[in-house]
Write an enzyme that holds these catalytic residues in place. Structure first.
Site, PDB file in Angstrom:
ATOM      1  N   GLU A 106       0.841  -1.205   0.000  1.00 38.44           N
ATOM      2  CA  GLU A 106       0.000   0.000   0.000  1.00 38.44           C
ATOM      3  C   GLU A 106       0.872   1.250   0.000  1.00 38.44           C
ATOM      4  O   GLU A 106       2.041   1.206   0.407  1.00 38.44           O
ATOM      5  CB  GLU A 106      -0.870   0.019   1.272  1.00 38.44           C
ATOM      6  N   ASP A 107       0.284   2.356  -0.421  1.00 37.89           N
ATOM      7  CA  ASP A 107       1.018   3.619  -0.336  1.00 37.89           C
ATOM      8  C   ASP A 107       0.876   4.253   1.044  1.00 37.89           C
ATOM      9  O   ASP A 107       1.819   4.821   1.569  1.00 37.89           O
ATOM     10  CB  ASP A 107       0.562   4.594  -1.427  1.00 37.89           C
ATOM     11  N   ASP A 110      -3.990   5.255   6.760  1.00 37.84           N
ATOM     12  CA  ASP A 110      -4.452   6.501   7.380  1.00 37.84           C
ATOM     13  C   ASP A 110      -5.402   6.129   8.527  1.00 37.84           C
ATOM     14  O   ASP A 110      -4.960   5.846   9.639  1.00 37.84           O
ATOM     15  CB  ASP A 110      -5.128   7.311   6.266  1.00 37.84           C
ATOM     16  N   PHE A 159      -1.773  16.460   4.660  1.00 38.10           N
ATOM     17  CA  PHE A 159      -2.243  15.900   3.400  1.00 38.10           C
ATOM     18  C   PHE A 159      -1.077  15.825   2.429  1.00 38.10           C
ATOM     19  O   PHE A 159      -0.553  16.835   1.979  1.00 38.10           O
ATOM     20  CB  PHE A 159      -3.394  16.713   2.809  1.00 38.10           C
ATOM     21  N   ARG A 172       0.091  12.216  -8.757  1.00 42.44           N
ATOM     22  CA  ARG A 172       0.680  10.887  -8.525  1.00 42.44           C
ATOM     23  C   ARG A 172       2.099  10.790  -9.081  1.00 42.44           C
ATOM     24  O   ARG A 172       2.908  10.009  -8.599  1.00 42.44           O
ATOM     25  CB  ARG A 172      -0.189   9.796  -9.173  1.00 42.44           C
TER      26      ARG A 172
HETATM   27  C1  PRP Z   1      -5.825   5.335  -0.177  1.00 42.71           C
HETATM   28  C2  PRP Z   1      -4.694   4.368   0.124  1.00 42.71           C
HETATM   29  C3  PRP Z   1      -5.330   3.320   0.967  1.00 42.71           C
HETATM   30  C4  PRP Z   1      -6.388   4.097   1.721  1.00 42.71           C
HETATM   31  C5  PRP Z   1      -5.865   4.388   3.078  1.00 42.71           C
HETATM   32  O1  PRP Z   1      -6.519   4.871  -1.276  1.00 42.71           O
HETATM   33  O2  PRP Z   1      -4.145   3.831  -1.046  1.00 42.71           O
HETATM   34  O3  PRP Z   1      -5.919   2.303   0.190  1.00 42.71           O
HETATM   35  O4  PRP Z   1      -6.625   5.312   1.016  1.00 42.71           O
HETATM   36  O5  PRP Z   1      -6.811   5.108   3.822  1.00 42.71           O
HETATM   37  P1  PRP Z   1      -7.468   4.551   5.157  1.00 42.71           P
HETATM   38  O6  PRP Z   1      -6.380   3.973   6.005  1.00 42.71           O
HETATM   39  O7  PRP Z   1      -8.048   5.813   5.756  1.00 42.71           O
HETATM   40  O8  PRP Z   1      -8.528   3.572   4.808  1.00 42.71           O
HETATM   41  P2  PRP Z   1      -7.553   5.757  -2.111  1.00 42.71           P
HETATM   42  O9  PRP Z   1      -8.934   5.376  -1.700  1.00 42.71           O
HETATM   43  O10 PRP Z   1      -7.194   7.206  -1.986  1.00 42.71           O
HETATM   44  O11 PRP Z   1      -7.374   5.241  -3.582  1.00 42.71           O
HETATM   45  P3  PRP Z   1      -6.085   5.293  -4.549  1.00 42.71           P
HETATM   46  O12 PRP Z   1      -5.098   4.273  -4.019  1.00 42.71           O
HETATM   47  O13 PRP Z   1      -6.615   4.907  -5.888  1.00 42.71           O
HETATM   48  O14 PRP Z   1      -5.515   6.694  -4.520  1.00 42.71           O
END
Ligand code: PRP
Length: 185
Positions: A106-107, A110, A159, A172
């Site tokens: 994962e990136d 949060d 952010f 990105r």
């Molecule tokens: C982001 C990230 C995780 C998630 C983390 O994805 O890649 O999957 O949010 O947030 P959390 O811990 O609050 O659940 P996003 O929904 O932004 O989609 P993306 O990866 O396509 O940018």
């Protein structure tokens, strides 16, 4: 002004993690994962879209002692009020994770809601092992108690964009992790 400072996106107020630090830390993570899975076959699962750049770099940081293959998932929170804590699988794995050593990439973690739900979904498919590697971790923002095994950087509640992370699908491609200026309308 240095060449790097000159190239920072105007919407970014400051670079939180620069290219050099990202590269060095990803190399360390790759070495750690290689040690942990040496002699085994590892199913590396990138969660789209945010993980794409980290995933590519992490894979290249794995040594030949680990036999990695690659799969992807895409998930989203159910539409509606904020995060419901339940994900919807938009794109599923091609390979069956049953009996496999699975590493989810994962990136960012949060609130933890996405990964708490995603790992629950994957665990139900009976992998041999299941761990998570995230580039970024915002431990102060948790709404679900989720702790990834591999963390690149713990960051404060700001952010951030770049290195795969977006705001409204933008930024990105930035090669660093930066703090986004408060969007002005
Ligand atoms: C982001 C990230 C995780 C998630 C983390 O994805 O890649 O999957 O949010 O947030 P959390 O811990 O609050 O659940 P996003 O929904 O932004 O989609 P993306 O990866 O396509 O940018």
């Amino acid at each position: 002004m240095s060449a790097e400072a000159a190239s920072v996106h105007p919407d970014v107020s400051r670079v939180l993690i620069d290219e050099k630090a990202l590269k060095a830390r990803i190399r360390e993570l790759g070495a750690q994962i290689t040690r942990d899975y040496a002699g085994r076959r590892l199913m590396v699962v990138g969660v789209l879209k945010g993980s794409l750049i980290f995933m590519a770099d992490l894979l290249r940081a794995l040594g030949p002692e680990v036999d990695a293959d690659v799969d992807f998932m895409a998930v989203s929170s159910y539409a509606g009020t904020a995060s419901t804590g339940t994900i919807r699988v938009l794109l599923d794995l091609r390979e069956n994770p049953e009996g496999r050593d699975v590493l989810v990439v994962e990136d960012i973690v949060d609130t933890g809601l996405t990964l708490a739900s995603l790992t629950e979904t994957l665990r139900a498919r009976k992998p041999r092992s299941l761990e998570v590697c995230t580039l970024l971790d915002k431990p102060d923002c948790r709404k679900a108690p989720f702790q990834p095994k591999y963390v690149g950087f713990k960051i404060p509640n700001e952010f951030v964009v770049g290195f795969g992370l977006d705001y409204d699908e933008r930024y990105r491609q930035l090669p660093y992790v930066g703090v986004l200026r408060t969007p002005s309308k």
